[in-house]
Design a protein around this motif. Structure first.
Motif, mmCIF file in Angstrom:
data_model
loop_
_atom_site.group_PDB
_atom_site.id
_atom_site.type_symbol
_atom_site.label_atom_id
_atom_site.label_comp_id
_atom_site.label_asym_id
_atom_site.label_seq_id
_atom_site.Cartn_x
_atom_site.Cartn_y
_atom_site.Cartn_z
ATOM 1 N N SER A 1 21.650 23.888 98.062
ATOM 2 C CA SER A 1 20.433 24.470 98.599
ATOM 3 C C SER A 1 19.287 24.403 97.595
ATOM 4 O O SER A 1 18.156 24.024 97.943
ATOM 5 C CB SER A 1 20.678 25.932 99.009
ATOM 6 O OG SER A 1 19.513 26.501 99.570
ATOM 7 N N ASN B 1 15.818 22.087 97.968
ATOM 8 C CA ASN B 1 14.477 22.674 97.904
ATOM 9 C C ASN B 1 13.642 22.080 96.773
ATOM 10 O O ASN B 1 12.436 21.890 96.934
ATOM 11 C CB ASN B 1 14.577 24.194 97.772
ATOM 12 C CG ASN B 1 14.749 24.880 99.114
ATOM 13 O OD1 ASN B 1 13.822 24.951 99.906
ATOM 14 N ND2 ASN B 1 15.957 25.365 99.388
ATOM 15 N N THR C 1 12.535 18.708 98.027
ATOM 16 C CA THR C 1 11.465 18.872 99.013
ATOM 17 C C THR C 1 10.147 19.232 98.342
ATOM 18 O O THR C 1 9.092 18.663 98.660
ATOM 19 C CB THR C 1 11.842 19.967 100.017
ATOM 20 O OG1 THR C 1 13.028 19.563 100.731
ATOM 21 C CG2 THR C 1 10.730 20.233 101.004
ATOM 22 N N ASP D 1 11.246 27.747 98.568
ATOM 23 C CA ASP D 1 12.364 27.850 99.507
ATOM 24 C C ASP D 1 11.913 27.415 100.899
ATOM 25 O O ASP D 1 11.845 28.206 101.837
ATOM 26 C CB ASP D 1 12.901 29.281 99.536
ATOM 27 C CG ASP D 1 14.314 29.368 100.102
ATOM 28 O OD1 ASP D 1 14.823 28.346 100.597
ATOM 29 O OD2 ASP D 1 14.908 30.468 100.052
ATOM 30 N N THR E 1 13.426 25.634 103.029
ATOM 31 C CA THR E 1 14.476 25.588 104.052
ATOM 32 C C THR E 1 14.835 26.980 104.567
ATOM 33 O O THR E 1 15.670 27.107 105.468
ATOM 34 C CB THR E 1 15.748 24.917 103.503
ATOM 35 O OG1 THR E 1 16.282 25.707 102.431
ATOM 36 C CG2 THR E 1 15.457 23.510 103.009
ATOM 37 N N TYR F 1 17.510 23.037 109.042
ATOM 38 C CA TYR F 1 16.756 23.013 107.795
ATOM 39 C C TYR F 1 15.457 22.224 107.963
ATOM 40 O O TYR F 1 14.398 22.600 107.447
ATOM 41 C CB TYR F 1 17.580 22.344 106.684
ATOM 42 C CG TYR F 1 18.860 23.041 106.324
ATOM 43 C CD1 TYR F 1 18.875 24.392 105.995
ATOM 44 C CD2 TYR F 1 20.063 22.347 106.295
ATOM 45 C CE1 TYR F 1 20.054 25.031 105.653
ATOM 46 C CE2 TYR F 1 21.252 22.979 105.954
ATOM 47 C CZ TYR F 1 21.244 24.322 105.634
ATOM 48 O OH TYR F 1 22.411 24.939 105.303
ATOM 49 N N CYS F 2 15.565 21.097 108.668
ATOM 50 C CA CYS F 2 14.406 20.229 108.824
ATOM 51 C C CYS F 2 13.299 20.919 109.603
ATOM 52 O O CYS F 2 12.114 20.715 109.306
ATOM 53 C CB CYS F 2 14.829 18.943 109.527
ATOM 54 S SG CYS F 2 13.577 17.656 109.499
ATOM 55 N N GLN G 1 12.534 24.073 109.534
ATOM 56 C CA GLN G 1 11.841 24.989 108.629
ATOM 57 C C GLN G 1 10.943 24.234 107.654
ATOM 58 O O GLN G 1 9.814 24.660 107.365
ATOM 59 C CB GLN G 1 12.865 25.839 107.856
ATOM 60 C CG GLN G 1 13.872 26.579 108.726
ATOM 61 C CD GLN G 1 13.239 27.577 109.690
ATOM 62 O OE1 GLN G 1 12.026 27.759 109.731
ATOM 63 N NE2 GLN G 1 14.071 28.231 110.490
ATOM 64 N N ILE G 2 11.415 23.102 107.153
ATOM 65 C CA ILE G 2 10.593 22.296 106.251
ATOM 66 C C ILE G 2 9.378 21.752 106.994
ATOM 67 O O ILE G 2 8.251 21.760 106.480
ATOM 68 C CB ILE G 2 11.421 21.136 105.655
ATOM 69 C CG1 ILE G 2 12.573 21.681 104.804
ATOM 70 C CG2 ILE G 2 10.529 20.222 104.809
ATOM 71 C CD1 ILE G 2 13.581 20.626 104.396
ATOM 72 N N ALA H 1 17.504 16.446 107.812
ATOM 73 C CA ALA H 1 16.563 16.992 106.830
ATOM 74 C C ALA H 1 16.311 15.997 105.703
ATOM 75 O O ALA H 1 15.157 15.759 105.313
ATOM 76 C CB ALA H 1 17.098 18.306 106.273
#
Length: 263
Positions: free
Chosen positions: A145, A149, A152, A162, A164, A188-189, A191-192, A230
């Motif tokens: 995780s 992050n 990203t 954070d 994700t 996750y994707c 949220q990004i 993601a």
């Protein structure tokens, strides 16, 4: 949207997507109602075969602050939240909250997220900031995780630590500004994707430390396909971001060269 003078947040919709969460849902809803009694809870059930929808209906029948949206198929977290956002926008809520049904997002920390909206457009309940914590995760999952992050953050050039994270509060005005049309990502994707849209829209995004607790009952819905989506999408967005930067630099250089000397 980026000024410090923001309208007070009074009407809040807490969106809780569900799929096979009948054991977890009653406790989570009760804790949300106790933590923020004025908030409305909207359960977005994707046709759970375990009877989650019926449990949600019983909760709604007993509490006017709870309602249920019965969706006919398992379409994923992103589609469920987009349906909830549409309701919040249509019905004039001031803010919409993303919250998992499995207990990993502590309802008792919701007041902190909502309070932060006084100076922000989007508030992320963050695990990987000072004061944040993750309980009951093995070391390899924490490494994965954190690594995702960092990847990203660096690739997309965002200040968010954070991206994700799934415990969030959005002003509904921010949702309008972000342009949610065409969002197809999940997990996750998703949220990004929303984080990136908020940053690119010039909105104020802040992170509030939370304690994330791994679910005790039920099975996680996050599979390898979500992780692959993601990774693929972030890499593509990152390449587009870097190419955009290069084009901008190239344009500035050309502007400095006298027209007669340009190739």
């Amino acid at each position: 949207m980026t000024t410090t003078q923001r309208e007070p947040v009074t009407r809040v919709a807490v969106l809780i997507p569900t799929y096979d969460e009948r054991e977890n849902l009653p406790g989570i809803v009760a804790r949300v109602r106790a933590s923020v009694p004025t908030a409305d809870v909207i359960v977005l059930d994707d046709g759970s075969p375990d009877g989650t929808g019926e449990v949600a209906d019983a909760l709604a029948a007993a509490d006017p602050h709870v309602r249920v949206v019965h969706r006919t198929a398992k379409e994923g977290l992103g589609k469920a939240y987009l349906a909830g956002f549409a309701i919040a926008l249509e019905e004039g809520y001031d803010a919409a909250v993303e919250m998992d049904a499995d207990g990993s997002h502590l309802p008792e920390q919701l007041p902190s997220l909502l309070a932060a909206l006084a100076e922000a457009d989007v508030v992320i309940g963050a695990r990987w900031v000072r004061g944040g914590e993750v309980r009951n995760w093995p070391a390899h999952r924490k490494v994965l995780s954190v690594g995702a992050n960092v990847y990203t953050k660096v690739l997309l050039g965002m200040h968010v630590n954070d991206a994700t994270a799934g415990y969030r509060a959005y002003r509904t005005g921010a949702l309008r500004a972000m342009g949610l049309e065409g969002v197809e990502s999940q997990g996750y994707c998703f949220q990004i994707d929303l984080t990136l849209r908020a940053v690119r829209a010039g909105l104020t995004v802040v992170e509030v430390p939370i304690t994330f607790v791994e679910r005790q009952v039920g099975v996680s819905k996050m599979g390898q396909d979500i992780v692959r989506e993601a990774l693929t999408s972030v890499t593509r967005w990152g390449v587009e971001h870097r190419l955009g930067q290069l084009r901008a630099v190239s344009g500035r250089v050309r502007d400095r060269v006298p027209a007669g000397e340009r190739p």
